[in-house]
Enzyme design. Structure first.
Site, PDB file in Angstrom:
ATOM      1  N   LYS A  36       0.811  -1.227   0.000  1.00 28.64           N
ATOM      2  CA  LYS A  36       0.000   0.000   0.000  1.00 28.64           C
ATOM      3  C   LYS A  36       0.845   1.279   0.000  1.00 28.64           C
ATOM      4  O   LYS A  36       0.386   2.331  -0.417  1.00 28.64           O
ATOM      5  CB  LYS A  36      -0.978  -0.002   1.171  1.00 28.64           C
ATOM      6  N   LEU A  40       8.624   0.146  -1.813  1.00 34.16           N
ATOM      7  CA  LEU A  40       8.720  -1.198  -1.244  1.00 34.16           C
ATOM      8  C   LEU A  40       9.712  -1.197  -0.078  1.00 34.16           C
ATOM      9  O   LEU A  40      10.591  -0.347   0.001  1.00 34.16           O
ATOM     10  CB  LEU A  40       9.195  -2.196  -2.315  1.00 34.16           C
ATOM     11  N   CYS A  44      11.175  -1.790   8.046  1.00 31.48           N
ATOM     12  CA  CYS A  44      12.613  -2.029   8.114  1.00 31.48           C
ATOM     13  C   CYS A  44      13.382  -1.085   7.195  1.00 31.48           C
ATOM     14  O   CYS A  44      14.277  -0.374   7.627  1.00 31.48           O
ATOM     15  CB  CYS A  44      12.879  -3.497   7.755  1.00 31.48           C
ATOM     16  N   GLY A 116      -4.259  -4.511   0.193  1.00 29.33           N
ATOM     17  CA  GLY A 116      -4.785  -5.863  -0.032  1.00 29.33           C
ATOM     18  C   GLY A 116      -5.797  -6.254   1.028  1.00 29.33           C
ATOM     19  O   GLY A 116      -5.679  -5.875   2.193  1.00 29.33           O
ATOM     20  N   GLY A 183      14.177   0.216  25.387  1.00 29.87           N
ATOM     21  CA  GLY A 183      14.402  -0.949  24.529  1.00 29.87           C
ATOM     22  C   GLY A 183      15.331  -0.540  23.394  1.00 29.87           C
ATOM     23  O   GLY A 183      15.909   0.555  23.423  1.00 29.87           O
ATOM     24  N   ASP A 312       6.057  -9.169  11.916  1.00 31.57           N
ATOM     25  CA  ASP A 312       5.575  -8.434  13.093  1.00 31.57           C
ATOM     26  C   ASP A 312       4.099  -8.684  13.390  1.00 31.57           C
ATOM     27  O   ASP A 312       3.631  -8.357  14.489  1.00 31.57           O
ATOM     28  CB  ASP A 312       5.775  -6.923  12.890  1.00 31.57           C
ATOM     29  N   HIS A 446      44.387 -13.349  14.695  1.00 31.27           N
ATOM     30  CA  HIS A 446      44.902 -12.309  15.579  1.00 31.27           C
ATOM     31  C   HIS A 446      45.491 -11.176  14.764  1.00 31.27           C
ATOM     32  O   HIS A 446      46.188 -11.437  13.791  1.00 31.27           O
ATOM     33  CB  HIS A 446      46.005 -12.895  16.479  1.00 31.27           C
TER      34      HIS A 446
END
Ligand SMILES: Cc1cc2nc3c(=O)[nH]c(=O)nc-3n(C[C@H](O)[C@H](O)[C@H](O)COP(=O)(O)OP(=O)(O)OC[C@H]3O[C@@H](n4cnc5c(N)ncnc54)[C@H](O)[C@@H]3O)c2cc1C
Length: 467
Positions: A36, A40, A44, A116, A183, A312, A446
């Site tokens: 929507k 795109l 994120c 959608g 957070g 999510d 190292h």
């Protein structure tokens, strides 16, 4: 498009949806993706992982340059050009979003711009002008993600009271900032804006910042933030927000009942997101929803046949890499692949890109003990790492939690330089059910920061070399 039938239609083009679409294309499925937004990439790419890390990078360079003299490099006239920070962020966001468009073409995924909605066996798409079309599809993957959760009494205005979307678009750095919520999102923005010059205070309801991390990590981060001038007001419930002439005043109480009052030019409300399913048409289906999240089984299937949900919008941690892996599981399952493996939620890395960085995977020491493990811990401080000294980043440590009987690694907790990169090694070790002994015996080059992981693993058996 009339009469065309897709094998799978994905609603939402965040890291869950677009990765699912790519895997569908790779497996030869006829795939469609519906988005929507006019770009795109989802939260994120547009409002989350990518823009925040770009701002952190600018903040990091700004600080590095201020300390260039420590490395024998004289630099003068160092200035923050905040408008250019924003320009760079926008450029990188656009490049990533365009990259996703390219990947859709490469994998022959049809992109529909519009909202959608599920209708039995089909997806109805409404474009920005309100024009509707319906596509036939054998399977649907819901990947509609999450949005900022409004907090009653702390309504944002985009000016003095902002959320994570607003703070990415500021024109100027505020003189002072209160961050509500410690957070990942809260501490990352605290890192960015304090480096840019904002006097910053973090307020957290729980007794420590980054409260999901190992307790030692929270303590170290709080110490480190204090050194950088970021104040932490933990164990505090903010109850009231008032506007002042110059910004905001927030008041509340600590758990002991002590009154807290703070003023600043800006308040960032960084507490919580909520799953986004508005207008999806779930009511007409068998899909079960709990606290707004869509319930799924281990292959991401909802209770409605042929409808999957990922990212999510399902009740697993709200992380981009988890959304992507859930997308892959869903597509491989609907494609009938025999070797699909459900996600092991114990092996999801958590990364916070503040300064110093924080990363972890698996159980904290406390959680491991609560679960009845006989725990053994190995630690290695970056102050004993040659490479950390070279970088001038000696704060923090690697902590490995293992269990005594089989020596299996249960959790790895890192705070310090490149923690968010180092954690991948711990994920591989734990995926392969490595013992602390095996990780400690694995040769590490190292001088590298990764030697600290090896030494912490050796430390589980009191055999770390450089401490
Ligand atoms: C400030 C911030 C920083 C973050 N940093 C990190 C980080 O560093 N690392 C990390 O792992 N995670 C991070 N996250 C979390 C991460 O962004 C999310 O976990 C991830 O984007 C979830 O992916 P998703 O595909 O489920 O949904 P989203 O990325 O939210 O994408 C969902 C998409 O679906 C679209 N959509 C919704 N409904 C419809 C519909 N009906 N029709 C069509 N399209 C629709 C939306 O427009 C959106 O583009 C961050 C989040 C925030 C807010």
């Amino acid at each position: 498009m009339a009469n065309e039938q897709f094998d799978v239609t994905i609603i939402g083009s965040g890291p869950g949806g677009y990765v699912a679409a790519i895997r569908a294309g790779q497996l030869g499925l006829k795939a469609a993706i519906v988005e929507k937004d006019n770009r795109l990439g989802g939260t994120c790419t547009l409002r989350g992982c990518i823009p925040t890390k770009q701002m952190l990078m600018s903040a990091h360079i700004y600080e590095q340059m201020q300390h260039a003299a420590d490395f024998g490099v004289q630099a003068s006239g160092i200035q923050l050009a905040f408008a250019d920070v924003q320009k760079r962020k926008d450029k990188v966001v656009l490049k990533n979003s365009k990259g996703i468009e390219y990947l859709m073409k490469k994998n022959k995924v049809t992109v529909f711009k519009g909202t959608g909605k599920l209708v039995p066996g089909k997806v109805e798409i409404t474009d920005a002008e309100g024009k509707k079309q319906t596509i036939d599809t054998k399977n649907i993957i819901i990947a509609t993600g999450s949005v900022v959760r409004p907090i009653p009494g702390f309504e944002t205005d985009g000016q003095h009271v902002v959320n994570s979307d607003h703070i990415l678009e500021l024109k100027d750095v505020p003189k002072s900032l209160i961050v509500m919520g410690a957070g990942a999102v809260g501490v990352e923005f605290a890192s960015v804006y304090s480096r840019f010059g904002a006097e910053t205070t973090i307020v957290e309801l729980l007794p420590r910042i980054v409260p999901l991390e190992d307790e030692e990590v929270s303590k170290e981060l709080e110490r480190s933030f204090r050194k950088r001038g970021i104040k932490s007001q933990v164990d505090t419930k903010l109850e009231k927000l008032e506007k002042t002439e110059t910004g905001v005043r927030v008041t509340g109480k600590t758990s002991k009942g002590e009154a807290v009052s703070l003023e600043a030019e800006m308040l960032l409300v960084a507490v919580g997101r909520m799953p986004y399913t508005q207008g999806l048409g779930l009511e007409g289906t068998k899909i079960k929803v709990e606290k707004g999240f869509i319930l799924v089984d281990e292959f991401q299937q909802t209770a409605e046949k042929g409808v999957y949900a990922i990212g999510d919008v399902v009740p697993t941690p709200l992380l981009a890499h988890l959304a992507s892996k859930e997308g892959i599981v869903a597509v491989e399952h609907l494609a009938g692949k025999k070797d699909v493996r459900p996600i092991n939620l114990r092996l999801v890395p958590n990364c916070t890109y503040c300064d110093p960085e924080v990363a972890s995977v698996g159980l904290t020491e406390t959680k491991a003990k609560e679960q009845g493990y006989d725990v053994k811990v190995g630690r290695f401080p970056f102050s004993a790492s040659g490479k950390a000294r070279i970088l001038g980043e000696e704060e923090g440590f690697v902590k490995i939690v293992s269990e005594k009987k089989y020596d299996e690694i249960l959790g790895v907790h890192i705070i310090g330089p490149h923690a968010t990169e180092l954690i991948a090694e711990a994920c591989v070790a734990m995926q392969l059910e490595s013992t602390a002994d095996e990780l400690g015996r694995t040769m590490h080059a190292h001088p590298t920061i990764s030697e600290a992981v090896m030494e912490a693993a050796e430390g589980v058996h009191d055999l770390a070399v450089h401490i």
